[in-house]
Scaffold this motif. Structure first.
Motif, short mmCIF file in Angstrom:
data_model
loop_
_atom_site.label_atom_id
_atom_site.label_comp_id
_atom_site.label_asym_id
_atom_site.label_seq_id
_atom_site.Cartn_x
_atom_site.Cartn_y
_atom_site.Cartn_z
N GLY A 1 0.70 -1.24 0.12
CA GLY A 1 0.21 -0.01 -0.15
C GLY A 1 0.77 1.25 -0.16
O GLY A 1 1.69 1.31 0.67
N ALA A 2 0.39 2.07 -0.87
CA ALA A 2 0.93 3.49 -0.97
C ALA A 2 0.28 4.57 -0.14
O ALA A 2 -0.90 5.09 -0.92
CB ALA A 2 1.38 4.00 -2.31
N LEU A 3 0.39 4.88 1.23
CA LEU A 3 -0.46 5.56 2.08
C LEU A 3 0.21 6.89 2.26
O LEU A 3 -0.70 7.84 2.65
CB LEU A 3 -0.57 4.82 3.35
CG LEU A 3 -1.14 3.40 2.99
CD1 LEU A 3 -0.98 2.51 4.38
CD2 LEU A 3 -2.76 3.31 2.61
N GLY A 4 1.32 7.33 2.24
CA GLY A 4 1.84 8.58 2.68
C GLY A 4 1.60 8.89 4.04
O GLY A 4 1.23 10.06 4.37
N LEU A 5 2.08 8.14 4.96
CA LEU A 5 1.96 8.31 6.38
C LEU A 5 2.64 9.60 6.73
O LEU A 5 3.69 9.87 6.51
CB LEU A 5 2.46 7.03 7.28
CG LEU A 5 1.45 5.99 7.35
CD1 LEU A 5 2.31 4.86 8.16
CD2 LEU A 5 0.37 6.32 7.99
N ASN A 6 1.84 10.52 7.36
CA ASN A 6 2.29 11.71 7.88
C ASN A 6 2.74 12.65 6.96
O ASN A 6 3.49 13.73 7.26
CB ASN A 6 3.67 11.52 8.74
CG ASN A 6 3.42 10.87 10.17
OD1 ASN A 6 2.49 11.36 10.74
ND2 ASN A 6 4.09 9.93 10.80
N SER A 7 2.42 12.38 5.65
CA SER A 7 2.56 13.23 4.63
C SER A 7 2.02 14.84 4.88
O SER A 7 2.30 15.64 4.09
CB SER A 7 2.09 12.86 2.95
OG SER A 7 0.91 12.38 3.34
N HIS A 8 0.77 14.65 5.39
CA HIS A 8 0.04 16.02 5.81
C HIS A 8 0.89 16.89 6.74
O HIS A 8 0.48 18.22 6.72
CB HIS A 8 -1.29 15.67 6.75
CG HIS A 8 -1.05 14.77 7.94
ND1 HIS A 8 -0.81 13.79 7.96
CD2 HIS A 8 -1.31 15.56 9.05
CE1 HIS A 8 -0.42 13.40 9.31
NE2 HIS A 8 -0.88 14.60 9.85
N LEU A 9 2.09 16.54 7.22
CA LEU A 9 2.61 17.31 8.25
C LEU A 9 3.65 18.19 7.29
O LEU A 9 4.16 19.21 7.79
CB LEU A 9 3.48 16.58 9.10
CG LEU A 9 2.83 15.54 10.08
CD1 LEU A 9 3.71 14.82 10.77
CD2 LEU A 9 1.91 16.58 11.04
N THR A 10 3.82 17.78 6.02
CA THR A 10 4.76 18.76 5.07
C THR A 10 4.23 18.73 3.78
O THR A 10 4.30 18.41 2.82
CB THR A 10 5.91 17.99 4.92
OG1 THR A 10 5.75 16.57 4.42
CG2 THR A 10 6.84 17.81 6.28
N PRO A 11 2.91 19.74 4.00
CA PRO A 11 2.22 20.16 2.71
C PRO A 11 3.25 20.69 1.77
O PRO A 11 4.04 21.36 1.71
CB PRO A 11 1.14 20.70 3.10
CG PRO A 11 1.58 21.66 4.32
CD PRO A 11 2.56 20.32 5.02
N LYS A 12 2.86 20.27 0.46
CA LYS A 12 3.43 20.69 -0.72
C LYS A 12 2.68 21.08 -1.81
O LYS A 12 1.63 20.11 -2.15
CB LYS A 12 4.86 19.96 -1.47
CG LYS A 12 4.34 18.52 -1.54
CD LYS A 12 5.44 17.60 -1.97
CE LYS A 12 5.11 16.32 -2.41
NZ LYS A 12 6.44 15.50 -2.77
N PRO A 13 2.93 22.00 -2.74
CA PRO A 13 1.90 22.14 -3.74
C PRO A 13 2.46 21.62 -5.01
O PRO A 13 3.45 21.02 -5.13
CB PRO A 13 2.13 23.85 -4.01
CG PRO A 13 3.44 24.17 -3.68
CD PRO A 13 3.74 22.98 -2.47
N LEU A 14 1.65 21.58 -5.95
CA LEU A 14 1.81 20.87 -7.08
C LEU A 14 3.05 21.72 -7.87
O LEU A 14 3.12 23.02 -7.95
CB LEU A 14 0.88 21.00 -8.25
CG LEU A 14 0.74 20.30 -9.50
CD1 LEU A 14 0.92 18.93 -9.14
CD2 LEU A 14 -0.39 20.56 -10.47
N PRO A 15 4.13 21.10 -8.44
CA PRO A 15 5.17 21.67 -9.11
C PRO A 15 4.80 22.63 -10.01
O PRO A 15 3.87 22.45 -10.82
CB PRO A 15 6.07 20.60 -9.69
CG PRO A 15 5.70 19.35 -8.79
CD PRO A 15 4.17 19.61 -8.57
N VAL A 16 5.58 23.83 -10.09
CA VAL A 16 5.08 25.10 -11.07
C VAL A 16 4.79 24.49 -12.60
O VAL A 16 3.72 24.86 -13.19
CB VAL A 16 5.84 26.35 -10.77
CG1 VAL A 16 5.47 27.13 -12.15
CG2 VAL A 16 5.60 26.74 -9.43
N PRO A 17 5.71 23.66 -13.00
CA PRO A 17 5.54 23.35 -14.43
C PRO A 17 4.41 22.49 -14.77
O PRO A 17 3.96 22.56 -15.95
CB PRO A 17 6.77 22.92 -14.62
CG PRO A 17 8.01 22.95 -13.68
CD PRO A 17 7.06 23.24 -12.46
N LEU A 18 3.82 22.13 -13.64
CA LEU A 18 2.84 21.21 -13.96
C LEU A 18 1.22 21.72 -13.61
O LEU A 18 0.12 20.86 -13.85
CB LEU A 18 3.02 19.73 -13.13
CG LEU A 18 3.94 18.88 -13.34
CD1 LEU A 18 3.93 17.74 -12.45
CD2 LEU A 18 3.92 18.50 -14.97
#
Length: 324
Positions: free
Chosen positions: A162-179
């Protein structure tokens, strides 16, 4: 200076021409409606969030199982697993998570984790069943989310690499500018995700058992790519892969500690996409036993070692059934 300009223009043309060619090829290839391309082996289920394509196997009265695929896959990838489970008396239902496969795509392009979880819940309501949910890779994220929204809707949960991204909400990041511009995302997807020349290469990157990337399997993965608007729909989905959700229950470790539902983990010990260490961490949070590892297997156990995977899955499901 004039020579430098000529060189820069030549380089720009060298990049743009093949890029535009792949974009044009995608548009020429994506000419069929979903209804025309859809395999007759399945059916559409009307739900509160649109029509979902499902394939079913096994006796009507068997214990129900709901199978969720991973990134860029669809229910067809579960065919061998479905046949094996049906042979054990289970009622097996594999569904296509939009925008992949043959399900109705979201008009607003919303494929965020919370929305996908609600799609799973509306599907169980439409099917009038309380299944054990079996989810692979990126499909495990909305599956876990659905369970956390309403545990009573399910009899159990099995997560496979499973690809769950545990704790990923602690380091929010925007979509890369080129995308951020949709047209640039569509161009990128036409070069990669919906480019039939790269399907086998991209698949092999996920596997430890490289021979599992057969021509037959590649053809199965490519089958829905002829549907009108596939590249655009995949591009709408891409931010949900690249930008961690900040509102999801399933990124928060404490919610796994609170799971009361029978939950098991099956993992490939050679997985480099979601390494085994992630499975060990997740199992410790859930507290229902260690992850079950398949030896010399990568990110897609059901195609890399189908026999060993099925035997382990049968054992896990017997465990869950005994606990209900």
């Amino acid at each position: 200076m004039k020579r430098l300009k000529r060189i820069l223009i030549a380089l720009l043309i060298a990049v743009l021409v093949p890029t535009l060619g792949f974009r044009a090829a995608a548009m020429l290839r994506e000419t069929q409606s979903a209804a025309e391309a859809r395999p007759e082996s399945g059916r559409m289920i009307q739900t509160a969030m649109g029509a979902i394509y499902v394939q079913e196997a096994g006796p009507e009265g068997g214990p129900p199982l709901l199978l969720a695929h991973g990134t860029a896959a669809w229910s067809g990838l579960w065919a061998e697993t479905m046949a094996a489970l049906a042979g054990q008396g289970y009622r097996v239902i594999a569904f296509d998570m939009p925008p992949f496969g043959f399900s109705e795509r979201d008009a607003a392009g919303d494929y965020g984790r919370r929305t996908q979880a609600r799609r799973i819940l509306t599907l169980t309501e439409a099917l009038q069943t309380r299944p054990t949910l079996i989810a692979h890779s990126f499909g495990a994220a909305p599956a876990a989310e659905a369970v956390m929204i309403d545990q009573d809707a399910f009899a159990g949960l099995v997560m496979i690499d499973g690809a769950l991204g545990l704790n990923s909400h602690l380091t929010p990041k925007p979509l890369p500018v080129p995308l951020r511009p949709p047209w640039l995302r569509r161009t990128l997807v036409s070069l990669t995700g919906t480019n039939p020349l790269l399907t086998g290469t991209l698949l092999a990157q996920l596997l430890y058992v490289k021979d599992a990337a057969t021509d037959e399997l590649i053809a199965i993965l490519q089958r829905p790519m002829v549907i009108e608007g596939s590249t655009a729909a995949f591009a709408d989905w891409l931010p949900s892969l690249l930008v961690p959700p900040t509102d999801a229950l399933s990124t928060r470790p404490e919610n796994y500690r609170a799971l009361g539902l029978p939950t098991r983990l099956i993992w490939g010990d050679r997985d480099t996409v979601t390494p085994p260490e992630q499975a060990t961490e997740l199992a410790a949070l859930i507290g229902q036993g260690p992850p079950l590892m398949l030896t010399d297997v990568g990110h897609i156990p059901q195609i890399e070692a189908p026999g060993a995977f099925q035997a382990l899955l049968f054992s896990v499901l017997s465990d869950i059934k005994a606990g209900n």
